[in-house]
Design an enzyme around this catalytic site. Sequence first.
Site, PDB file in Angstrom:
ATOM      1  N   ASN A  12      -0.503  12.629 -14.787  1.00  0.00           N
ATOM      2  CA  ASN A  12       0.388  11.507 -14.457  1.00  0.00           C
ATOM      3  C   ASN A  12       1.277  11.945 -13.298  1.00  0.00           C
ATOM      4  O   ASN A  12       1.160  13.074 -12.792  1.00  0.00           O
ATOM      5  CB  ASN A  12       1.216  11.103 -15.683  1.00  0.00           C
ATOM      6  N   LYS A  13       2.134  11.067 -12.897  1.00  0.00           N
ATOM      7  CA  LYS A  13       3.001  11.306 -11.739  1.00  0.00           C
ATOM      8  C   LYS A  13       3.687  12.670 -11.813  1.00  0.00           C
ATOM      9  O   LYS A  13       4.131  13.095 -12.882  1.00  0.00           O
ATOM     10  CB  LYS A  13       4.029  10.165 -11.688  1.00  0.00           C
ATOM     11  N   GLN A  71       9.102   5.842  -7.083  1.00  0.00           N
ATOM     12  CA  GLN A  71       8.588   4.664  -7.800  1.00  0.00           C
ATOM     13  C   GLN A  71       9.545   4.217  -8.904  1.00  0.00           C
ATOM     14  O   GLN A  71       9.599   3.035  -9.228  1.00  0.00           O
ATOM     15  CB  GLN A  71       7.211   4.973  -8.421  1.00  0.00           C
ATOM     16  N   GLY A  94      -0.429   2.744  -9.013  1.00  0.00           N
ATOM     17  CA  GLY A  94      -0.479   2.704 -10.476  1.00  0.00           C
ATOM     18  C   GLY A  94      -1.938   2.543 -10.882  1.00  0.00           C
ATOM     19  O   GLY A  94      -2.644   1.673 -10.349  1.00  0.00           O
ATOM     20  N   ALA A  95      -2.381   3.390 -11.829  1.00  0.00           N
ATOM     21  CA  ALA A  95      -3.813   3.500 -12.125  1.00  0.00           C
ATOM     22  C   ALA A  95      -4.514   2.165 -12.445  1.00  0.00           C
ATOM     23  O   ALA A  95      -5.513   1.823 -11.805  1.00  0.00           O
ATOM     24  CB  ALA A  95      -4.012   4.511 -13.252  1.00  0.00           C
ATOM     25  N   ASP A 146      -2.850   8.691 -15.351  1.00  0.00           N
ATOM     26  CA  ASP A 146      -3.836   8.381 -14.308  1.00  0.00           C
ATOM     27  C   ASP A 146      -5.225   8.859 -14.693  1.00  0.00           C
ATOM     28  O   ASP A 146      -6.226   8.329 -14.230  1.00  0.00           O
ATOM     29  CB  ASP A 146      -3.403   8.998 -12.980  1.00  0.00           C
TER      30      ASP A 146
END
Length: 311
Positions: free
Chosen positions: A225-226, A174, A49-50, A215
């Site tokens: 992002n993811k 996640q 996680g960023a 991110d």
Amino acid sequence: MALTAIIYKSSTRELELLDQRLLPTKTDFVVCKNSTEVAEAIRGMVVRGAPAIGITAAYGLALAELGGENIQEAYERLLASRPTAVNLKWALDKVLAAADKVKASQELHEEDVEINKLLGENGANLLEGGVLTICNTGALATGGHGTALGMVRSALEKGRKVHVYACETRPYNQGARLTTWECVQDNIPCTLITDSMAGFLMKQGKVQAVIAGCDRVARNGDTANKIGTYSLAVLANYHKIPFYIGMPMSTLDMNCPSGDNIPIEERPPGELFSALPSVGVWNPAFDVTPANLITGWVSEEGVWTKDKFWI
Ligand code: MRU
């Protein structure tokens, strides 16, 4: 959330990291004593996680100074641990410039919680009803409270009725392993779905907003992002559902002109189930959602819309 995921112990000069690879079945900590161990923990997904990666790297640089390591080498080692989240460089640069690196890391850690609470406050009123999310954007992915999941926490604190739909988030899961775990810990109403169920859930009218973390946000608003976030944004757009990004200002990369310039991490093939070893695997950990699919970026400074960016 009862558990703290990142703990710096000044008495022993050690960094304890909740091992997120073991959740939700086991809670255990990995202990790091130097920048090499911290970089390995980030690379190996002990912490992820960023914002959490940024805070952890900051402590890694502090440990490097305490241990008499070459600071520049430690900086490069930590910076190379994962490529996509810009918070890593942001945090390292802050701590590199500080005279007291332990103090600077602790301040950065505490500030992150405050930032998330402000962000949550700014986003709380946007949420009511079904909220679909991806990956983990909660306390585990940050210094505490969370970004997108922090918005949910803040909304519930205000008495708003919110129900989280957590995408499993293939291939690393996640959502299934971390977001649902946090929801259970904090009594947040939550239902798990596979990523491929998102469109059908929207069609049934069960999703009033989609929320995701980030991110790296390019200066034109394109948002990494993811992996799977882009697909959700396209689906949300089709179903006319607002799509929000929880964006701490530390994730905005003014040096990055557009999503095309964001480095996308590719992870090992073994993370995907593949029955035949001879079958090729493509495993990008992130994707980029174009700015025009995003309704708003919720930050500690307020809710940004597209016109705030430098398009
Ligand atoms: O590969 P991960 O688990 O580090 O990816 C994390 C995400 O993509 C998060 O959604 C993102 O960092 C936002 S964290 C608040």
